[in-house]
Write an enzyme that holds these catalytic residues in place. Structure first.
Site, PDB file in Angstrom:
ATOM      1  N   CYS A   1     -15.471  19.458  -3.283  1.00 49.10           N
ATOM      2  CA  CYS A   1     -14.390  20.420  -3.462  1.00 49.10           C
ATOM      3  C   CYS A   1     -13.996  21.084  -2.155  1.00 49.10           C
ATOM      4  O   CYS A   1     -14.367  22.223  -1.865  1.00 49.10           O
ATOM      5  CB  CYS A   1     -14.696  21.487  -4.489  1.00 49.10           C
ATOM      6  SG  CYS A   1     -13.140  22.352  -4.813  1.00 49.10           S
TER       7      CYS A   1
ATOM      8  N   CYS B   1      -7.486  19.626  -6.935  1.00 47.45           N
ATOM      9  CA  CYS B   1      -8.144  20.837  -6.474  1.00 47.45           C
ATOM     10  C   CYS B   1      -7.317  22.040  -6.878  1.00 47.45           C
ATOM     11  O   CYS B   1      -6.255  22.279  -6.309  1.00 47.45           O
ATOM     12  CB  CYS B   1      -8.294  20.789  -4.955  1.00 47.45           C
ATOM     13  SG  CYS B   1      -9.234  22.179  -4.326  1.00 47.45           S
TER      14      CYS B   1
END
Length: 449
Positions: free
Chosen positions: A200, A378
């Site tokens: 991430c 994301c």
């Protein structure tokens, strides 16, 4: 006689106990006992790792092959939904809400092997566990995730024993982030991004935006310098979203320094040392009132130490179908692989659908026909009620689900991130029912894409 040590049982009793043990394991005739004891350690489909990829694939493999043919190796008793840790570090969610028992997410009937993997031997189709046991497999799915390395920063992890420092990247340190934010009085709030691949890639800056929002909300923002030091040469890898983020950075008076890498933390003095990656040897010492550390990360060590790794230590898989490049009965998913896309839970979701298709073809001796486009996502949390939902593919081109411009900050997307996605995760993805938004994209764009 009397000199026999109390620990040794008569042979007959030992044999009886062994027989009992084996019948408990589904063996009946004594003639079967030896082969059966070994057979119980063999599975048609062995999954190593009980994270997002492992549990989702176990659920799908159970449907494909029957639960009795599937086993999952995972030592942790708790399974965490890590994407929510961004919000835990900012005080918007609790840590307990992010975890559930591994037993509760393990597909029923699938064998849970509660051990750590020590070694994978693809040549002999076996996996060695930390308790010395060996399991053989016909097919193997590697879903071991990546390894975080706080120790590669001088002064860590021991620095976390001091206040004012935290990290949303581990269970032990995520609440320290929230504590440091609450305790902030005046000075520098510093946020780092390491010189390695990370999972991430948006998270290190999400906590900066949330901290900025918190400091404004509590009236402390005037007394703060908010500083984001990243090793990357860009703020975000996809230009469309990076443009929006640079605007936010300017509006909110956030200081971004590119190509700055955290190499040391002197937690007793509250100092963070950064190296300038463009000028080797040049370092900068920053005093902090709050420090959020994103640890360096690297390949899973078991994968790295096996014949399954590429030169960098990552699991070497075909980027289109997730089958191993050298061992056709081995497959990989998620953060442990060398797939050239961003390591996120959204990527794993899309990969589960592709891998499921690949395995069903391989089992029939047919060629895999479905291609993974590198889809990843994301949700860039930019405040306590807004998100920029970045979605893109291998080429770094936006691949958006909704027929609206997702480069804009939106409340709807925050609601998706905070409340819809966890639900989709526990009840959809982990049960093998959610394979990413691909099929819905065309529908939502009414055929426009």
């Amino acid at each position: 006689g009397p000199d026999r040590s109390p620990s040794s049982l008569p042979t007959s009793v030992t044999l009886l106990l062994l027989l009992l043990f084996l019948t408990q394991n589904g063996c009946t005739a004594p003639s079967e006992t030896i082969s059966c004891a070994l057979a119980k350690q063999h599975y048609k489909m062995l999954v190593v790792g009980g994270g997002t990829g492992g549990i989702s694939m176990a659920a799908r493999m159970k449907r494909m092959l029957g639960a009795e043919n599937v086993a999952v190796v995972e030592s942790n008793e708790t399974h965490y939904y890590q994407p929510i840790w961004t919000l835990v570090g900012a005080g918007a969610k609790t840590l307990t809400s992010s975890g559930r028992s591994t037993a509760s997410v393990m597909p029923s009937g699938v064998k849970w092997v509660k051990s750590k993997v020590e070694e994978i031997n693809p040549g002999t189709n076996t996996v060695r566990l930390d308790d010395g046991n060996e399991i053989s497999y016909e097919y193997l799915i590697v879903a071991l995730g990546l390894q975080i390395h706080f120790e590669k920063i001088k002064g860590l992890p021991e620095g976390f024993e001091h206040p004012k420092i935290g990290s949303n990247y581990s269970i032990e340190t995520v609440e320290k982030t929230w504590k440091a934010l609450q305790d902030f009085k005046e000075g520098n709030a510093v946020f780092s991004f390491p010189n390695t691949p990370v999972k991430c890639a948006g998270a290190p800056q999400k906590i900066m935006y949330l901290s900025d929002a918190y400091l404004r909300k509590t009236g402390k923002r005037e007394k703060a310098n908010v500083i984001y030091n990243t090793s990357l040469p860009v703020l975000f890898g996809v230009k469309k979203y990076a443009d929006t983020l640079w605007e936010i950075v300017k509006q909110r008076d956030l200081q971004v320094n590119l190509r700055h890498n955290l190499i040391e933390v002197r937690a007793d003095k509250r100092e963070a040392v950064f190296e300038n990656l463009d000028k080797p040897g040049e370092t900068k010492v920053l005093e902090y009132e709050m420090l959020h550390v994103t640890p360096p990360m690297g390949p899973n060590l078991v994968v790295k130490g096996s014949l399954l790794a590429d030169a960098g230590g990552w699991l070497d898989v075909n980027k289109d179908n997730l089958q191993h490049n050298r061992y056709p009965n081995v497959f990989g998913i998620g953060d442990c692989t060398n797939l050239p896309t961003s390591k996120t839970g959204a990527a794993v979701a899309a990969q589960t659908a592709i891998l499921n298709r690949t395995i069903s073809k391989v089992l029939k001796n047919e060629k895999p026909d479905k291609k993974y486009d590198g889809y990843t996502s994301c949700p860039l949390v930019t405040s306590y009620n807004t998100v920029v939902l970045a979605e893109f593919d291998y080429s770094g081109q936006p691949l958006e689900t909704f027929p609206i411009n997702q480069a804009k900050e939106r409340r709807l997307m925050y609601f998706m991130k905070a409340d819809v996605m966890p639900h989709l995760y526990w009840h959809g993805l982990l049960r093998g029912f959610w394979g990413g938004p691909g099929p819905y994209r065309k529908l939502l764009h009414l055929g426009m894409k």
